[in-house]
Every structure is written in C-alpha cells, then in structure tokens.
Scaffold this motif. Structure first.
Motif, PDB file in Angstrom:
ATOM      1  N   VAL A  43      12.300  -8.166   1.728  1.00 15.30           N
ATOM      2  CA  VAL A  43      12.335  -6.853   1.109  1.00 15.30           C
ATOM      3  C   VAL A  43      11.018  -6.589   0.372  1.00 15.30           C
ATOM      4  O   VAL A  43      10.467  -5.492   0.454  1.00 15.30           O
ATOM      5  CB  VAL A  43      13.536  -6.739   0.144  1.00 15.30           C
ATOM      6  N   MET A  44      10.517  -7.613  -0.310  1.00 16.33           N
ATOM      7  CA  MET A  44       9.256  -7.431  -1.042  1.00 16.33           C
ATOM      8  C   MET A  44       8.095  -7.185  -0.075  1.00 16.33           C
ATOM      9  O   MET A  44       7.213  -6.379  -0.371  1.00 16.33           O
ATOM     10  CB  MET A  44       8.958  -8.648  -1.931  1.00 16.33           C
ATOM     11  N   VAL A  45       8.106  -7.857   1.057  1.00 21.18           N
ATOM     12  CA  VAL A  45       7.044  -7.644   2.051  1.00 21.18           C
ATOM     13  C   VAL A  45       7.120  -6.211   2.580  1.00 21.18           C
ATOM     14  O   VAL A  45       6.094  -5.534   2.713  1.00 21.18           O
ATOM     15  CB  VAL A  45       7.152  -8.681   3.193  1.00 21.18           C
ATOM     16  N   LEU A  46       8.321  -5.729   2.870  1.00 18.11           N
ATOM     17  CA  LEU A  46       8.474  -4.352   3.333  1.00 18.11           C
ATOM     18  C   LEU A  46       8.040  -3.354   2.261  1.00 18.11           C
ATOM     19  O   LEU A  46       7.386  -2.349   2.558  1.00 18.11           O
ATOM     20  CB  LEU A  46       9.926  -4.091   3.747  1.00 18.11           C
ATOM     21  N   LEU A  47       8.394  -3.640   1.016  1.00 14.49           N
ATOM     22  CA  LEU A  47       7.989  -2.763  -0.071  1.00 14.49           C
ATOM     23  C   LEU A  47       6.466  -2.736  -0.229  1.00 14.49           C
ATOM     24  O   LEU A  47       5.869  -1.670  -0.397  1.00 14.49           O
ATOM     25  CB  LEU A  47       8.645  -3.202  -1.380  1.00 14.49           C
ATOM     26  N   CYS A  48       5.844  -3.902  -0.131  1.00 19.20           N
ATOM     27  CA  CYS A  48       4.367  -3.955  -0.214  1.00 19.20           C
ATOM     28  C   CYS A  48       3.736  -3.206   0.951  1.00 19.20           C
ATOM     29  O   CYS A  48       2.730  -2.505   0.769  1.00 19.20           O
ATOM     30  CB  CYS A  48       3.893  -5.402  -0.246  1.00 19.20           C
ATOM     31  N   ALA A  49       4.307  -3.323   2.138  1.00 16.13           N
ATOM     32  CA  ALA A  49       3.781  -2.587   3.301  1.00 16.13           C
ATOM     33  C   ALA A  49       3.928  -1.083   3.093  1.00 16.13           C
ATOM     34  O   ALA A  49       3.016  -0.306   3.414  1.00 16.13           O
ATOM     35  CB  ALA A  49       4.498  -3.034   4.569  1.00 16.13           C
ATOM     36  N   ALA A  50       5.056  -0.663   2.537  1.00 18.10           N
ATOM     37  CA  ALA A  50       5.258   0.768   2.268  1.00 18.10           C
ATOM     38  C   ALA A  50       4.260   1.259   1.219  1.00 18.10           C
ATOM     39  O   ALA A  50       3.694   2.354   1.360  1.00 18.10           O
ATOM     40  CB  ALA A  50       6.690   1.013   1.787  1.00 18.10           C
ATOM     41  N   ARG A  51       4.016   0.463   0.192  1.00 16.29           N
ATOM     42  CA  ARG A  51       3.050   0.863  -0.830  1.00 16.29           C
ATOM     43  C   ARG A  51       1.628   0.899  -0.267  1.00 16.29           C
ATOM     44  O   ARG A  51       0.832   1.759  -0.634  1.00 16.29           O
ATOM     45  CB  ARG A  51       3.129  -0.094  -2.024  1.00 16.29           C
ATOM     46  N   LEU A  52       1.315  -0.011   0.630  1.00 18.10           N
ATOM     47  CA  LEU A  52       0.003   0.008   1.281  1.00 18.10           C
ATOM     48  C   LEU A  52      -0.135   1.264   2.138  1.00 18.10           C
ATOM     49  O   LEU A  52      -1.183   1.914   2.144  1.00 18.10           O
ATOM     50  CB  LEU A  52      -0.188  -1.249   2.130  1.00 18.10           C
ATOM     51  N   GLY A  53       0.933   1.639   2.841  1.00 21.49           N
ATOM     52  CA  GLY A  53       0.922   2.885   3.615  1.00 21.49           C
ATOM     53  C   GLY A  53       0.728   4.093   2.710  1.00 21.49           C
ATOM     54  O   GLY A  53       0.008   5.037   3.059  1.00 21.49           O
ATOM     55  N   MET A  54       1.366   4.065   1.544  1.00 22.89           N
ATOM     56  CA  MET A  54       1.191   5.145   0.572  1.00 22.89           C
ATOM     57  C   MET A  54      -0.258   5.243   0.109  1.00 22.89           C
ATOM     58  O   MET A  54      -0.814   6.336  -0.014  1.00 22.89           O
ATOM     59  CB  MET A  54       2.079   4.876  -0.652  1.00 22.89           C
ATOM     60  N   LEU A  55      -0.865   4.101  -0.119  1.00 21.73           N
ATOM     61  CA  LEU A  55      -2.269   4.079  -0.546  1.00 21.73           C
ATOM     62  C   LEU A  55      -3.168   4.675   0.529  1.00 21.73           C
ATOM     63  O   LEU A  55      -4.057   5.472   0.237  1.00 21.73           O
ATOM     64  CB  LEU A  55      -2.709   2.647  -0.870  1.00 21.73           C
ATOM     65  N   ARG A  56      -2.920   4.309   1.756  1.00 19.60           N
ATOM     66  CA  ARG A  56      -3.731   4.861   2.857  1.00 19.60           C
ATOM     67  C   ARG A  56      -3.551   6.374   2.961  1.00 19.60           C
ATOM     68  O   ARG A  56      -4.510   7.110   3.181  1.00 19.60           O
ATOM     69  CB  ARG A  56      -3.369   4.184   4.167  1.00 19.60           C
ATOM     70  N   ARG A  57      -2.318   6.866   2.837  1.00 22.17           N
ATOM     71  CA  ARG A  57      -2.088   8.321   2.873  1.00 22.17           C
ATOM     72  C   ARG A  57      -2.775   9.005   1.702  1.00 22.17           C
ATOM     73  O   ARG A  57      -3.329  10.096   1.848  1.00 22.17           O
ATOM     74  CB  ARG A  57      -0.587   8.622   2.852  1.00 22.17           C
ATOM     75  N   TRP A  58      -2.740   8.377   0.539  1.00 20.90           N
ATOM     76  CA  TRP A  58      -3.387   8.951  -0.632  1.00 20.90           C
ATOM     77  C   TRP A  58      -4.888   9.069  -0.403  1.00 20.90           C
ATOM     78  O   TRP A  58      -5.490  10.081  -0.755  1.00 20.90           O
ATOM     79  CB  TRP A  58      -3.110   8.079  -1.857  1.00 20.90           C
ATOM     80  N   ARG A  59      -5.494   8.060   0.185  1.00 22.11           N
ATOM     81  CA  ARG A  59      -6.936   8.103   0.444  1.00 22.11           C
ATOM     82  C   ARG A  59      -7.306   9.171   1.456  1.00 22.11           C
ATOM     83  O   ARG A  59      -8.385   9.729   1.403  1.00 22.11           O
ATOM     84  CB  ARG A  59      -7.425   6.739   0.916  1.00 22.11           C
TER      85      ARG A  59
END
Length: 191
Positions: free
Chosen positions: A1-17
């Motif tokens: 779950v933590m790995v999926l959450l980190c992947a989702a947050r990384l995706g959020m960071l990329r969208r933000w950029r």
C-alpha cells in the motif's frame, strides 16, 4: 500500500510540474497535497490495527517508536504547510493512542498518553516551522520590494546627477563666452 501511495504521489508531482496553470490554482494542489498526506497518515496509522498485541509489549514499543519516528520526519517535511501536517499526524497517531487508552491495562494507558503528548509537541513544532517559513517569505518579498525601490531611486539619482552635469556644462560654457570676449577686448582698450 505504501509503495502504491508513493507511486501515486510521484504521479501527482509529475502532473504538478506539467501543469502550466498551477500558480492560478494553488487551492487545487493544496487540497491534493493534504489528501495525499492524510492517505499516508492512514497507512501508517493502520499499524495500530495490524500489529496491536496487548500481550506483546515489545511489539507495541516498536510500533510506538516507528509511529513517533514517522511523525518526527513528517514534522520536518510537512511542517511548512500545517494543514498537510495535521492531516498526516492525526490519522497516524490517534488510532494507536486510542487502542492503548481503550485497554484496561495500566502500562498501556501510559503508552496511549505518550503519543498524544508527542503529537501535541509535533503540532506545536509544525506550527512554528510554518510560521518561520511564512515570515521568511514575507521578509523576502519585502526585501525584493525594497531592492526594487532602491534601484528606482538610484536611477532617479543618476538621472538627476546627469542633468546637473549637463546644466553645469552648459552654464559654464555660457558664462565663459562673455568672459572670453571681454578678455579679447581688454588688450584693445587705450591705456
């Protein structure tokens, strides 16, 4: 779950950029950041449900140490934006404290109170971090404004100095012409 959450947050960071309009919609990104922080807090807080064994004090101590360590690191990383820190800290710590306080064992009551005290201290530090960063940003903006004003005043002073120099040069030239003329006529005067 933590790995999926980190992947989702990384995706959020990329969208933000990639989001060119992020400066015009900061509330949207702030809400997403708070939601991601709350999700992470829930994941860490689930340790209280999966690894809570009242008869195993060593396991409870490890869970408490892990949760307080995570809360300490979150205070540094999420403290600058207090709502995100609060959204992380409450679901991270409260389930463990609640399970300990709900038990009828004396040592567990103490173990339930300690994370609450630690949570209060972490929130105090997070507020101070957020206030210090807000003050630093405010001072930076004020300093930039002052530098801009000083640059403008310097340009005005340089322009005034140039005007003064031109005026003095013209005045000097205009005053020297009659004096020079008089100097030419003085030898012609009868003695």
């Amino acid at each position: 779950v933590m790995v999926l959450l980190c992947a989702a947050r990384l995706g959020m960071l990329r969208r933000w950029r990639r989001d060119a309009a992020r400066e015009t919609r900061p509330e949207r990104w702030a809400r997403a950041f708070v939601l991601a922080s709350a999700s992470a807090g829930l994941c860490w807080g689930s340790l209280a449900w999966f690894f809570f064994a009242a008869e195993q004090p060593f396991t409870l101590a490890i869970v408490a140490i892990v949760l307080m360590s995570i809360l300490s690191s979150a205070t540094q990383s999420l403290g600058p934006y207090f709502p995100a820190h609060l959204a992380f800290a409450l679901p991270c710590v409260l389930p463990f404290a609640a399970r300990c306080l709900a038990s009828d064992q004396g040592p567990l009551l103490t173990l339930g109170l300690l994370p609450l005290i630690y949570l209060a201290m972490a929130e105090l530090f997070a507020r101070r971090i957020a206030a210090a960063i807000a003050d630093a940003l405010r001072l930076r903006l004020e300093n930039e404004s002052l530098v801009e004003q000083l640059s403008l005043e310097k340009q005005r002073a340089e322009a005034a100095n140039l005007s003064k120099t031109r005026f003095l040069a013209a005045t000097s030239h205009d005053l020297r012409q009659p004096v020079h003329t008089i100097g030419l006529f003085v030898p012609a005067l009868p003695t």
